[in-house]
Design a protein around this motif. Structure first.
Motif, PDB file in Angstrom:
ATOM      1  N   CYS A 165      65.625  22.248 -24.169  1.00 14.32           N
ATOM      2  CA  CYS A 165      66.494  21.069 -24.046  1.00 14.32           C
ATOM      3  C   CYS A 165      67.962  21.482 -24.124  1.00 14.32           C
ATOM      4  CB  CYS A 165      66.207  20.070 -25.170  1.00 14.32           C
ATOM      5  SG  CYS A 165      64.509  19.460 -25.223  1.00 14.32           S
ATOM      6  N   ARG A 166      68.800  20.596 -23.632  1.00 14.56           N
ATOM      7  CA  ARG A 166      70.254  20.779 -23.778  1.00 14.56           C
ATOM      8  C   ARG A 166      70.894  19.415 -23.954  1.00 14.56           C
ATOM      9  NH1 ARG A 166      73.858  24.761 -23.266  1.00 14.56           N
ATOM     10  NH2 ARG A 166      76.006  24.241 -22.728  1.00 14.56           N
ATOM     11  N   ASP A 167      71.738  19.305 -24.973  1.00 17.66           N
ATOM     12  CA  ASP A 167      72.428  18.045 -25.265  1.00 17.66           C
ATOM     13  C   ASP A 167      71.451  16.883 -25.386  1.00 17.66           C
ATOM     14  OD1 ASP A 167      74.867  19.422 -25.136  1.00 17.66           O
ATOM     15  OD2 ASP A 167      75.061  19.053 -22.982  1.00 17.66           O
ATOM     16  N   GLY A 168      70.305  17.146 -26.016  1.00 16.35           N
ATOM     17  CA  GLY A 168      69.332  16.085 -26.255  1.00 16.35           C
ATOM     18  C   GLY A 168      68.499  15.696 -25.055  1.00 16.35           C
ATOM     19  N   LYS A 169      68.586  16.455 -23.962  1.00 19.94           N
ATOM     20  CA  LYS A 169      67.841  16.145 -22.745  1.00 19.94           C
ATOM     21  C   LYS A 169      66.865  17.274 -22.416  1.00 19.94           C
ATOM     22  CE  LYS A 169      71.771  13.620 -20.788  1.00 19.94           C
ATOM     23  NZ  LYS A 169      72.767  13.601 -19.692  1.00 19.94           N
ATOM     24  N   LEU A 170      65.673  16.904 -21.956  1.00 21.97           N
ATOM     25  CA  LEU A 170      64.704  17.887 -21.505  1.00 21.97           C
ATOM     26  C   LEU A 170      65.217  18.548 -20.223  1.00 21.97           C
ATOM     27  CD1 LEU A 170      63.038  16.095 -23.452  1.00 21.97           C
ATOM     28  CD2 LEU A 170      61.097  16.366 -21.900  1.00 21.97           C
ATOM     29  N   VAL A 171      65.047  19.878 -20.131  1.00 20.86           N
ATOM     30  CA  VAL A 171      65.446  20.591 -18.918  1.00 20.86           C
ATOM     31  C   VAL A 171      64.224  21.174 -18.211  1.00 20.86           C
ATOM     32  CG1 VAL A 171      66.855  22.441 -17.941  1.00 20.86           C
ATOM     33  CG2 VAL A 171      67.719  21.109 -19.886  1.00 20.86           C
ATOM     34  N   GLU A 172      63.443  21.979 -18.937  1.00 25.89           N
ATOM     35  CA  GLU A 172      62.268  22.606 -18.338  1.00 25.89           C
ATOM     36  C   GLU A 172      61.423  23.242 -19.428  1.00 25.89           C
ATOM     37  OE1 GLU A 172      63.708  25.634 -15.699  1.00 25.89           O
ATOM     38  OE2 GLU A 172      64.820  26.694 -17.271  1.00 25.89           O
ATOM     39  N   GLY A 173      60.197  23.612 -19.061  1.00 29.31           N
ATOM     40  CA  GLY A 173      59.363  24.384 -19.958  1.00 29.31           C
ATOM     41  C   GLY A 173      59.747  25.846 -19.903  1.00 29.31           C
ATOM     42  N   ALA A 174      59.300  26.617 -20.887  1.00 29.78           N
ATOM     43  CA  ALA A 174      59.603  28.045 -20.899  1.00 29.78           C
ATOM     44  C   ALA A 174      59.064  28.737 -19.659  1.00 29.78           C
ATOM     45  CB  ALA A 174      59.026  28.693 -22.158  1.00 29.78           C
ATOM     46  N   ARG A 175      57.925  28.251 -19.152  1.00 33.92           N
ATOM     47  CA  ARG A 175      57.314  28.832 -17.952  1.00 33.92           C
ATOM     48  C   ARG A 175      56.961  27.776 -16.916  1.00 33.92           C
ATOM     49  NH1 ARG A 175      53.033  33.621 -19.570  1.00 33.92           N
ATOM     50  NH2 ARG A 175      54.485  34.960 -20.694  1.00 33.92           N
ATOM     51  N   SER A 176      57.625  26.652 -16.938  1.00 31.28           N
ATOM     52  CA  SER A 176      57.179  25.555 -16.088  1.00 31.28           C
ATOM     53  C   SER A 176      58.288  24.533 -15.889  1.00 31.28           C
ATOM     54  CB  SER A 176      55.972  24.865 -16.737  1.00 31.28           C
ATOM     55  OG  SER A 176      56.342  24.343 -18.017  1.00 31.28           O
ATOM     56  N   ASN A 177      58.045  23.621 -14.956  1.00 33.13           N
ATOM     57  CA  ASN A 177      58.848  22.402 -14.868  1.00 33.13           C
ATOM     58  C   ASN A 177      58.164  21.314 -15.677  1.00 33.13           C
ATOM     59  OD1 ASN A 177      59.509  23.567 -11.718  1.00 33.13           O
ATOM     60  ND2 ASN A 177      61.215  22.824 -12.944  1.00 33.13           N
ATOM     61  N   VAL A 178      58.952  20.367 -16.163  1.00 36.41           N
ATOM     62  CA  VAL A 178      58.431  19.325 -17.045  1.00 36.41           C
ATOM     63  C   VAL A 178      58.566  17.962 -16.368  1.00 36.41           C
ATOM     64  CG1 VAL A 178      60.646  19.084 -18.262  1.00 36.41           C
ATOM     65  CG2 VAL A 178      58.530  18.370 -19.391  1.00 36.41           C
ATOM     66  N   TRP A 179      57.608  17.064 -16.655  1.00 37.04           N
ATOM     67  CA  TRP A 179      57.572  15.720 -16.086  1.00 37.04           C
ATOM     68  C   TRP A 179      57.185  14.736 -17.173  1.00 37.04           C
ATOM     69  CZ3 TRP A 179      57.883  15.723 -10.534  1.00 37.04           C
ATOM     70  CH2 TRP A 179      57.720  16.989  -9.945  1.00 37.04           C
ATOM     71  N   VAL A 180      57.653  13.499 -17.067  1.00 37.54           N
ATOM     72  CA  VAL A 180      57.157  12.432 -17.940  1.00 37.54           C
ATOM     73  C   VAL A 180      56.794  11.229 -17.074  1.00 37.54           C
ATOM     74  CG1 VAL A 180      58.537  13.182 -19.929  1.00 37.54           C
ATOM     75  CG2 VAL A 180      59.414  11.389 -18.419  1.00 37.54           C
ATOM     76  N   LEU A 181      55.778  10.502 -17.533  1.00 39.40           N
ATOM     77  CA  LEU A 181      55.365   9.268 -16.881  1.00 39.40           C
ATOM     78  C   LEU A 181      55.862   8.108 -17.721  1.00 39.40           C
ATOM     79  CD1 LEU A 181      53.641   8.048 -14.548  1.00 39.40           C
ATOM     80  CD2 LEU A 181      51.732   7.996 -16.190  1.00 39.40           C
ATOM     81  N   ARG A 182      56.657   7.240 -17.097  1.00 35.76           N
ATOM     82  CA  ARG A 182      57.238   6.112 -17.818  1.00 35.76           C
ATOM     83  C   ARG A 182      57.242   4.891 -16.918  1.00 35.76           C
ATOM     84  NH1 ARG A 182      62.161   8.349 -19.715  1.00 35.76           N
ATOM     85  NH2 ARG A 182      63.145   7.658 -17.789  1.00 35.76           N
ATOM     86  N   GLU A 183      56.529   3.840 -17.348  1.00 34.08           N
ATOM     87  CA  GLU A 183      56.435   2.586 -16.595  1.00 34.08           C
ATOM     88  C   GLU A 183      56.000   2.835 -15.158  1.00 34.08           C
ATOM     89  OE1 GLU A 183      60.187   0.657 -17.052  1.00 34.08           O
ATOM     90  OE2 GLU A 183      59.826   0.146 -19.164  1.00 34.08           O
ATOM     91  N   GLY A 184      55.017   3.715 -14.993  1.00 30.68           N
ATOM     92  CA  GLY A 184      54.442   3.973 -13.681  1.00 30.68           C
ATOM     93  C   GLY A 184      55.215   4.932 -12.804  1.00 30.68           C
ATOM     94  N   VAL A 185      56.331   5.453 -13.291  1.00 30.21           N
ATOM     95  CA  VAL A 185      57.158   6.378 -12.521  1.00 30.21           C
ATOM     96  C   VAL A 185      57.079   7.767 -13.146  1.00 30.21           C
ATOM     97  CG1 VAL A 185      59.490   6.911 -11.706  1.00 30.21           C
ATOM     98  CG2 VAL A 185      58.727   4.535 -11.844  1.00 30.21           C
ATOM     99  N   LEU A 186      56.885   8.781 -12.303  1.00 33.95           N
ATOM    100  CA  LEU A 186      56.851  10.166 -12.750  1.00 33.95           C
ATOM    101  C   LEU A 186      58.249  10.761 -12.581  1.00 33.95           C
ATOM    102  CD1 LEU A 186      54.758  12.267 -13.770  1.00 33.95           C
ATOM    103  CD2 LEU A 186      54.460  12.963 -11.381  1.00 33.95           C
ATOM    104  N   TRP A 187      58.867  11.139 -13.704  1.00 35.74           N
ATOM    105  CA  TRP A 187      60.241  11.647 -13.707  1.00 35.74           C
ATOM    106  C   TRP A 187      60.258  13.141 -13.996  1.00 35.74           C
ATOM    107  CZ3 TRP A 187      64.470   8.549 -12.683  1.00 35.74           C
ATOM    108  CH2 TRP A 187      64.268   7.159 -12.724  1.00 35.74           C
ATOM    109  N   THR A 188      61.203  13.844 -13.373  1.00 38.35           N
ATOM    110  CA  THR A 188      61.445  15.251 -13.689  1.00 38.35           C
ATOM    111  C   THR A 188      62.954  15.484 -13.724  1.00 38.35           C
ATOM    112  OG1 THR A 188      60.781  17.533 -13.143  1.00 38.35           O
ATOM    113  CG2 THR A 188      61.459  16.128 -11.299  1.00 38.35           C
TER     114      THR A 188
END
Length: 267
Positions: A165-188
Motif C-alpha cells: 500500500c501507499r498513502d493508505g491505498k492498495l497498489v498491488e500484491g507482492a507477486r500479483s495485481n489486486v482486485w476488490v468486488l464492491r457493489e457488483g463492480v470489480l475494481w483494481t
C-alpha cells in the motif's frame, strides 16, 4: 530454484543449474539491471506469450538491452527444458541481465510450489510501503527486493500473498495485481498508482463483457476492505484467484465468478 529444476538455458546454451557462470562485474548481478517475465506453462505451452513478449520487449528497449533472435529460439528452448526438467505444467521465467555491452539471458522452466491448502488463500497488508509510481513501475525489473521482502513476510506468517500500500491505498500484491468486488463492480488500482500493468490484469480489463462482470480502475482504500464483498489476486501463474481472508476480514471464495473469469482467460 525448485527441486526438479536441473537445467536452464544460459545465453542460448543448455546448462546444468550448477554450471551457470555469472561475471562478478555484470550490472545485472551488481545492481539488478535488467527485466524479466514470469509466464504460465500449461501442457508444455506458454500462456499469453504475445502479451508477455510485448512487455519484456518494451522494457528491454527502454533499458537498451540487446537480445537478438531471442523470440525465434524461445519456444524450442522451452520445449527442451520441459523435457529435461520433467515439467509441462508450471512456470517459464525469462530474464535479461545487463553485462557491459552485452545481455545475459536466463531461461528457466520449473513447477509451481503447491500450497498445503489450495482452498485457503489468506493474505494481509504488508508492513513494507509501496514505493509509488515512477518510470520503473511499468517494467518487471530485476531490482525486486521490495516485492521479495513483502512476499517473504507473507510466507513467514503462513500467508499466500502480501498487499503493498501507499498513502493508505492498495497498489498491488507482492507477486500479483489486486482486485476488490464492491457493489457488483470489480475494481483494481490504476497503473498511475504504481501498480504493474500485469498481463492477466490487462486481459481481465479487456474481456469484462465476455466475463459478464463490470470491471473498473480506481483507487482502493485499505479501509475499504471492511465493506467490500470480495478480494482477488491475479498473475500469470495462478490466473485469477479469490482471497478468503485479509487480516481480520473474511471473504467469500466467489467460486462462480472466479471460474467464469478463468474460463474466459484460458480460451
Amino acid at each position: 530454484m525448485g527441486a526438479e529444476e536441473e537445467f536452464v538455458f544460459w545465453n542460448g546454451e543448455l546448462s546444468p543449474v550448477g554450471e551457470v557462470k555469472v561475471s562478478p562485474s555484470a550490472e545485472g548481478l551488481l545492481y539488478g539491471f535488467g527485466c524479466f517475465e514470469t509466464m504460465g506453462l500449461s501442457n508444455g505451452r506458454i500462456r499469453f506469450l504475445s502479451d508477455h513478449w510485448d512487455r519484456i520487449s518494451r522494457a528491454a528497449a527502454d533499458m537498451e538491452l540487446e537480445c537478438p533472435d531471442l523470440r525465434e529460439r524461445l519456444l524450442d528452448q522451452v520445449s527442451q527444458l520441459c523435457k529435461y526438467n520433467h515439467c509441462e505444467e508450471g512456470i517459464v521465467r525469462l530474464s535479461l541481465h545487463k553485462n557491459g555491452r552485452s545481455t545475459d539471458v536466463l531461461l528457466r522452466v520449473f513447477a509451481r510450489t503447491p500450497s498445503a491448502d489450495e482452498s485457503s488463500f489468506e493474505v494481509d497488508l504488508s508492513r513494507f510501503p509501496h514505493s509509488g509510481p515512477s518510470p520503473l513501475s511499468g517494467w518487471k525489473h530485476n531490482n525486486y527486493l521490495l516485492n521479495a521482502l513483502a512476499y517473504r513476510e507473507a510466507v513467514e506468517m503462513g500467508l499466500r500473498e502480501s498487499i503493498l500500500c501507499r498513502d493508505g491505498k492498495l497498489v498491488e500484491g507482492a507477486r500479483s495485481n489486486v482486485w476488490v468486488l464492491r457493489e457488483g463492480v470489480l475494481w483494481t488500482p490504476p497503473v498511475e498508482s504504481g501498480a504493474l500493468p500485469g498481463v492477466v490484469r490487462k486481459r481481465v480489463l479487456s474481456s469484462a463483457a465476455e466475463m459478464r462482470v463490470d470491471v473498473r480502475e480506481g483507487a482502493i482504500l485499505a479501509e475499504d476492505l471492511e465493506d467490500c464483498d470480495g478480494l482477488f489476486f491475479s498473475n500469470a501463474g495462478m490466473l485469477f484467484k479469490a482471497a478468503t481472508r485479509c487480516g481480520v476480514h473474511e471473504f467469500s471464495p466467489h467460486l462462480e465468478l472466479v471460474n467464469r473469469v478463468n474460463e474466459v482467460l484460458l480460451r
